[in-house]
Design a protein around this motif. Sequence first.
Motif, mmCIF file in Angstrom:
data_model
loop_
_atom_site.group_PDB
_atom_site.id
_atom_site.type_symbol
_atom_site.label_atom_id
_atom_site.label_comp_id
_atom_site.label_asym_id
_atom_site.label_seq_id
_atom_site.Cartn_x
_atom_site.Cartn_y
_atom_site.Cartn_z
ATOM 1 N N ARG A 104 7.106 2.072 6.230
ATOM 2 C CA ARG A 104 8.399 2.273 5.579
ATOM 3 C C ARG A 104 8.351 3.524 4.712
ATOM 4 O O ARG A 104 7.299 3.894 4.211
ATOM 5 N N ARG A 105 9.500 4.134 4.561
ATOM 6 C CA ARG A 105 9.628 5.275 3.659
ATOM 7 C C ARG A 105 10.263 4.798 2.359
ATOM 8 O O ARG A 105 11.232 4.035 2.379
ATOM 9 N N LEU A 106 9.723 5.280 1.253
ATOM 10 C CA LEU A 106 10.341 5.005 -0.032
ATOM 11 C C LEU A 106 11.555 5.903 -0.183
ATOM 12 O O LEU A 106 11.461 7.122 -0.021
ATOM 13 N N SER A 107 12.699 5.314 -0.490
ATOM 14 C CA SER A 107 13.926 6.086 -0.642
ATOM 15 C C SER A 107 14.479 5.886 -2.037
ATOM 16 O O SER A 107 13.945 5.124 -2.837
ATOM 17 N N HIS A 108 15.591 6.544 -2.329
ATOM 18 C CA HIS A 108 16.204 6.444 -3.648
ATOM 19 C C HIS A 108 16.628 5.013 -3.961
ATOM 20 O O HIS A 108 16.700 4.610 -5.116
ATOM 21 N N ILE B 18 0.866 -1.175 0.000
ATOM 22 C CA ILE B 18 0.000 0.000 0.000
ATOM 23 C C ILE B 18 0.902 1.225 0.000
ATOM 24 O O ILE B 18 1.645 1.461 0.954
ATOM 25 N N MET B 19 0.857 1.991 -1.058
ATOM 26 C CA MET B 19 1.722 3.151 -1.224
ATOM 27 C C MET B 19 0.916 4.421 -0.955
ATOM 28 O O MET B 19 -0.073 4.693 -1.647
ATOM 29 N N ILE B 20 1.319 5.186 0.044
ATOM 30 C CA ILE B 20 0.663 6.448 0.381
ATOM 31 C C ILE B 20 1.574 7.562 -0.103
ATOM 32 O O ILE B 20 2.694 7.713 0.401
ATOM 33 N N VAL B 21 1.106 8.327 -1.084
ATOM 34 C CA VAL B 21 1.970 9.306 -1.747
ATOM 35 C C VAL B 21 1.470 10.713 -1.438
ATOM 36 O O VAL B 21 0.425 11.141 -1.920
ATOM 37 N N GLY B 22 2.243 11.436 -0.646
ATOM 38 C CA GLY B 22 1.913 12.809 -0.321
ATOM 39 C C GLY B 22 2.245 13.749 -1.459
ATOM 40 O O GLY B 22 2.768 13.332 -2.506
ATOM 41 N N ILE C 29 3.023 -1.133 4.267
ATOM 42 C CA ILE C 29 2.633 0.268 4.098
ATOM 43 C C ILE C 29 3.891 1.082 3.839
ATOM 44 O O ILE C 29 4.823 1.081 4.654
ATOM 45 N N VAL C 30 3.910 1.758 2.711
ATOM 46 C CA VAL C 30 5.079 2.530 2.300
ATOM 47 C C VAL C 30 4.620 3.956 2.010
ATOM 48 O O VAL C 30 3.569 4.162 1.397
ATOM 49 N N SER D 209 15.135 2.123 -2.784
ATOM 50 C CA SER D 209 14.166 1.136 -2.302
ATOM 51 C C SER D 209 13.253 0.596 -3.420
ATOM 52 O O SER D 209 12.118 0.255 -3.168
ATOM 53 N N SER D 210 13.772 0.457 -4.613
ATOM 54 C CA SER D 210 12.933 -0.086 -5.679
ATOM 55 C C SER D 210 12.563 -1.536 -5.406
ATOM 56 O O SER D 210 11.530 -2.023 -5.852
ATOM 57 N N ASP D 211 13.422 -2.247 -4.663
ATOM 58 C CA ASP D 211 13.067 -3.597 -4.218
ATOM 59 C C ASP D 211 12.451 -3.474 -2.830
ATOM 60 O O ASP D 211 13.152 -3.405 -1.834
ATOM 61 N N LEU D 212 11.129 -3.407 -2.788
ATOM 62 C CA LEU D 212 10.469 -3.133 -1.517
ATOM 63 C C LEU D 212 10.641 -4.240 -0.507
ATOM 64 O O LEU D 212 10.463 -4.031 0.680
ATOM 65 N N SER D 213 11.005 -5.441 -0.965
ATOM 66 C CA SER D 213 11.223 -6.515 -0.018
ATOM 67 C C SER D 213 12.421 -6.235 0.884
ATOM 68 O O SER D 213 12.596 -6.843 1.924
ATOM 69 N N GLN D 214 13.284 -5.291 0.475
ATOM 70 C CA GLN D 214 14.458 -4.934 1.261
ATOM 71 C C GLN D 214 14.200 -3.747 2.178
ATOM 72 O O GLN D 214 15.114 -3.263 2.828
ATOM 73 N N GLY D 215 12.981 -3.264 2.194
ATOM 74 C CA GLY D 215 12.661 -2.141 3.073
ATOM 75 C C GLY D 215 12.695 -0.822 2.306
ATOM 76 O O GLY D 215 13.158 -0.739 1.193
ATOM 77 N N ALA D 216 12.203 0.211 2.966
ATOM 78 C CA ALA D 216 12.164 1.527 2.335
ATOM 79 C C ALA D 216 12.468 2.609 3.351
ATOM 80 O O ALA D 216 12.360 2.390 4.537
#
Length: 215
Positions: free
Chosen positions: A202-206, A7-11, A170-171, A208-215
């Motif tokens: 989790r936060r999406l970072s530069h 679930i991606m929450i994009v501000g 939740i990212v 974190s394209s592989d979300l299984s590794q965290g964000a």
Amino acid sequence: MMTGRTIMIVGNGDVPKGAAATIDAADVVIRFNDCRSVGTGGTKTDIIAVCNTGRPALAMLGGGRWKNSAAVRQTREIWSVRSGEKFAGMRAELAETHPDLDDFCDDYTAGFESFTMATGRAHRIVSIAVHEQLDRDLARFSPSPYVVPSSGMVVIADVIAGFASADDHIVIAGFGHVGWALHPFGAERRYVEALVAEGRLRRLSHSSSDLSQGA
């Protein structure tokens, strides 16, 4: 292997460069109001969370610009972020403390309900219980005096409280925790950091394209 939904929450703040494809690959993408995140933040839009009181609501419902935007045409569900019951209860106090916010509690939920019914979309309202629990949670982080939490923070709390299941991920992206002075952005940032540390968010970072590794 990752199970459950992403679930991606994009501000509407800055999104990491190159994040569009990762955001669009999520199972559910939630955006806000006029969806300024569309573009560098991808295009997929499953849910739009709207500020359903005051001037922002009136602007979205008036005319056809918002209703006919690409993001709104794509979305399948509209969430009214603000509980009418909660905001009605705030009106008298705000009249004393912030008289300039005389239209802040004007409730346009019915307009969003009519729009979703007319266009075959779902509509839901974030409950007063989510608002009140969020106020209690933010109190742990010593917020400066504020009027209400940001819509982004309310949606994060709502998704954690019940929209997401136990195995969902939740990212968030596009959350700079800055803006209107009467949102408690400092406390919100500290609360989000605590949720990340607990593994609930989790936060999406530069990187974190592989979300299984965290964000």
